[in-house]
Design a protein around this motif. Structure first.
Motif, PDB file in Angstrom:
ATOM      1  N   ASN A  97      -5.131  -1.164   1.648  1.00 17.31           N
ATOM      2  CA  ASN A  97      -4.740  -2.173   0.667  1.00 17.31           C
ATOM      3  C   ASN A  97      -4.281  -3.424   1.399  1.00 17.31           C
ATOM      4  O   ASN A  97      -3.838  -3.363   2.529  1.00 17.31           O
ATOM      5  N   LYS A  98      -4.350  -4.530   0.670  1.00 16.56           N
ATOM      6  CA  LYS A  98      -4.228  -5.802   1.382  1.00 16.56           C
ATOM      7  C   LYS A  98      -2.778  -6.305   1.573  1.00 16.56           C
ATOM      8  O   LYS A  98      -2.567  -7.339   2.154  1.00 16.56           O
ATOM      9  N   THR A  99      -1.831  -5.569   1.046  1.00 17.56           N
ATOM     10  CA  THR A  99      -0.456  -6.064   1.141  1.00 17.56           C
ATOM     11  C   THR A  99      -0.018  -6.180   2.600  1.00 17.56           C
ATOM     12  O   THR A  99      -0.212  -5.252   3.373  1.00 17.56           O
ATOM     13  N   GLN A 119      -2.676   3.426   2.398  1.00 19.07           N
ATOM     14  CA  GLN A 119      -1.816   2.244   2.303  1.00 19.07           C
ATOM     15  C   GLN A 119      -2.406   1.090   3.090  1.00 19.07           C
ATOM     16  O   GLN A 119      -2.393  -0.050   2.662  1.00 19.07           O
ATOM     17  N   ILE A 145      -7.623  -3.703  -7.323  1.00 14.36           N
ATOM     18  CA  ILE A 145      -7.485  -2.257  -7.244  1.00 14.36           C
ATOM     19  C   ILE A 145      -7.434  -1.666  -8.648  1.00 14.36           C
ATOM     20  O   ILE A 145      -6.741  -2.172  -9.508  1.00 14.36           O
ATOM     21  N   GLN A 205      -2.169  -5.235  -7.770  1.00 19.54           N
ATOM     22  CA  GLN A 205      -3.205  -6.079  -7.187  1.00 19.54           C
ATOM     23  C   GLN A 205      -4.453  -6.020  -8.060  1.00 19.54           C
ATOM     24  O   GLN A 205      -4.908  -4.957  -8.423  1.00 19.54           O
ATOM     25  N   LEU A 220      -1.259   5.428  -4.173  1.00 16.24           N
ATOM     26  CA  LEU A 220      -1.173   3.971  -4.074  1.00 16.24           C
ATOM     27  C   LEU A 220       0.268   3.566  -4.357  1.00 16.24           C
ATOM     28  O   LEU A 220       0.833   3.940  -5.382  1.00 16.24           O
ATOM     29  N   LEU A 237       1.405  -2.110  -4.958  1.00 21.34           N
ATOM     30  CA  LEU A 237      -0.004  -2.427  -4.763  1.00 21.34           C
ATOM     31  C   LEU A 237      -0.795  -2.234  -6.039  1.00 21.34           C
ATOM     32  O   LEU A 237      -1.896  -2.725  -6.191  1.00 21.34           O
ATOM     33  N   ARG A 238      -0.215  -1.484  -6.938  1.00 22.65           N
ATOM     34  CA  ARG A 238      -0.954  -1.197  -8.167  1.00 22.65           C
ATOM     35  C   ARG A 238      -1.090  -2.423  -9.044  1.00 22.65           C
ATOM     36  O   ARG A 238      -1.772  -2.404 -10.022  1.00 22.65           O
TER      37      ARG A 238
END
Ligand code: ATP
Length: 593
Positions: A372-374, A369, A35, A32, A25, A29-30
């Motif tokens: 994830n919502k980024t 990747q 998650i 978020q 991850l 993103l960590r």
């Protein structure tokens, strides 16, 4: 032979297998909320970074995109306030606060703690620093700017992304403005008509890097009257000549195009007072040394002592340091951190991935990747491969798998290179497959993950590659696919990772212990590189002196973009040498501009 890579990648207890869980991850993103991931405590418990390196800098978009128009850089009342208060950028730069700087030399000017303490004489420059939202100097800036402003020659080594560009641009602009004050009359182009006489020359190895430095220098010179012009190969010379005719104070150039212009009597170096070499170790290694020597020693440039010379890089092999002394006079040597070290803002991971499994591994990483919502444009992924052909092949394959990708390498024409970079930066193709052409200097906001699909052969190249993330105090992630042919790199890689407080897999340490300790030919930090000009050989990456190989000491001019670059034949005999690249078909070199 029993090989230690039959162990778990992290604990060393079980063989490395294809990943099954989603343990990758990217750091941004960590943060978020939806998650859940476990981050080793060593990465989150550093007191000096509030909230740990994965949390400290979230939501701080880098405002320094080189495409930003100068007109956007108005000073607002908010900026005035930021100057006094802590802003998002302050906390980013604070991440470097613990970096020690060592200065060696005679009569070293003391460092400054703030831009106001540095005391630029030109108010316009101070205004531009504010416009750029640089609230406080980074460690290398604190030391290097006062040294440069005292007129001293300088060799400076500081970690990737820690603000070296400003460290040489600010003093140059300030000095030119002071000169301008003194000699109000003929500021530009005193001399023959049609010939440019810059006062400052900044040399860099790649076209893209010269363009970036040009943009930065233009931002810093905004509304000062200082004229900054860039010349580089692969682009029409006519427009560049026209730009020169309008006057130039600071010339940013790649060596080949500059030599061409000097030989055409379009540029004279007679008035150079300030010379800066960015990526100086690259500029003085075997690929460029001859050309740089020609420019600096045989083309009318004032000698050391009559000009000020500044050399900057994140890596400085000892041999290059020695070579560089020819260009310097009574210089001061600055090291922020350790020579050639990487920043601990980058979380480094090394996975053992056999060549045959690399594509699957990569796709797994990218899938994770993707879930994830980024937004893609906020989490760009840069994938380094060894060869130009490999870059094209991987890009096509990724695109075919539904991952919008583009590629950059030395066989592409300049327009394609620029298009690829633009598409990557904008997030339209959030994956860029690159050779070492993109390894040095490029400051691309939002690069969250650097993947070394193929590891380079020299650890210094690794340092520059991973340095495309984790910049300006932000955190980043670097994943390397290590395979059997990378064994010579193991010892240097382990040392580098340990220096940067990274977790080193046991299997890698075992490799390091069994492999040749590479402070020399293989994997070493201090070595010369040769380059090939064939698509199936490393693109700018070092082509190591295989005992049976006689490489010419040329650089891949297609990477560096200098049509005038003189090259010598490349007597490589693929059949008789084992370079580890035999899985690529022979390709006739096409990359020379
Ligand atoms: N004092 C500062 N405050 C805030 N941001 C800064 C400061 N100095 C530099 N930066 C930003 O940090 C980023 C990295 O700077 P720069 O490209 O000069 O790094 P570098 O040390 O030259 O890296 P590399 O070794 O990769 O060439 C840029 O986006 C730049 O605008």
């Amino acid at each position: 032979m029993s090989l230690p890579w039959f162990t778990d990648s992290s604990t060393g207890s079980t063989p490395p297998t294809r990943r099954t869980g989603s343990f990758y991850l990217p750091p941004h993103l960590r943060t978020q909320p939806e998650i859940t991931v476990t981050i080793p405590s060593r990465y989150v418990s550093r007191g000096r970074r509030r909230g740990g390196i994965f949390q400290a800098h979230r939501n701080t978009a880098n405002p320094f995109d080189i495409s930003q128009k100068l007109d956007d850089l108005e000073i607002t009342s908010q900026d005035e306030k930021n100057d006094k208060q802590e802003s998002p950028m302050t906390s980013n730069v604070t991440a470097y606060d613990d970096t020690p700087v060592e200065a060696t030399g005679i009569d070293i000017p003391p460092p400054a703690t703030s831009f106001s303490e540095i005391g630029f004489s030109a108010k316009a420059l101070t205004d531009n620093i504010r416009r750029c939202r640089y609230v406080k100097p980074t460690p290398i800036q604190k030391y290097a700017i006062p040294v440069a402003m005292a007129g001293r020659d300088l060799m400076a080594c500081a970690q990737t992304g820690s603000g070296k560009t400003a460290a040489f641009c600010f003093p140059i602009i300030n000095a030119i403005l002071a000169d301008k004050q003194r000699n109000k009359s003929s500021f530009h182009n005193s001399g023959a008509i049609g010939m440019a006489f810059p006062m400052a020359l900044i040399l860099a190895p790649t076209r893209e890097l010269t363009c970036q430095i040009h943009e930065e220098a233009k931002k810093f010179s905004h509304q000062t009257g200082v004229k900054v012009v860039v010349v580089y190969g692969g682009a029409p010379i006519v427009q560049q000549l026209r730009n020169l005719e309008r006057g130039v104070d600071i010339l940013v150039a790649t060596p080949g195009r500059l030599v061409d212009m000097i030989e055409r009597s379009k540029v004279s170096l007679r008035n150079i007072k300030y010379l800066a070499l960015d990526e100086a170790d690259r500029m003085l290694d075997m690929g460029f040394e001859r050309q740089v020597r020609k420019i600096v020693q045989q083309m009318e440039m004032p000698p050391p002592g009559s000009r000020q010379t500044m050399l900057f890089s994140a890596t400085f092999p000892a041999e290059i340091q020695k070579l560089a002394s020819d260009f310097l006079s009574n210089h001061i040597f600055l090291v922020a951190g350790k020579v050639g070290s990487s920043t601990d803002l980058i979380l480094q991971r090394v996975e053992f991935v056999p060549d045959i499994d690399k594509r699957d591994y990569l796709v797994n990483l990218l899938h994770e990747q993707k879930t994830n919502k980024t937004p893609a444009k906020d989490s760009l992924t840069l994938v380094f491969v060894e060869t130009k052909r490999g870059a094209d092949a991987l890009e096509r394959w990724l695109s075919g798998k539904g991952f919008p990708s583009t590629a950059i390498h030395g066989d592409k024409i300049q327009v394609e290179r620029e298009r690829a970079l633009k598409s990557f930066k904008s997030g339209r193709t959030p994956i860029l497959v690159a050779t070492d052409v993109a390894a040095r200097g490029l400051d691309i906001p939002h690069v969250a993950h650097v993947i070394n699909f193929d590891l380079p052969r020299a650890v210094d190249d690794y340092v520059h590659r991973i340095g495309r993330t984790g910049r300006a105090g932000k955190s980043g992630l670097a994943t390397a696919f290590f395979c059997e042919k990378n064994v010579p790199l193991a010892a240097a890689l382990v040392e580098l990772m340990q220096e940067a407080n990274q977790q080193v897999p046991t299997w890698l340490t075992e490799y390091a212990n069994t492999s040749f300790h590479g402070y020399g030919k293989f994997g070493g930090r201090y070595q010369y590189d040769d380059y090939s000009n064939s698509s199936r050989f490393p693109d700018m990456a070092s082509a190591y002196a295989d005992p049976c190989t006689t490489f010419s000491s040329t650089t891949d001019a297609s990477i560096y973009g200098d049509p005038t670059m003189i090259t010598t034949p490349f007597p490589y005999d693929a059949d008789s040498c084992n370079t580890g690249y035999n899985n690529y078909d022979p390709v006739v070199a096409t990359g020379w501009d």
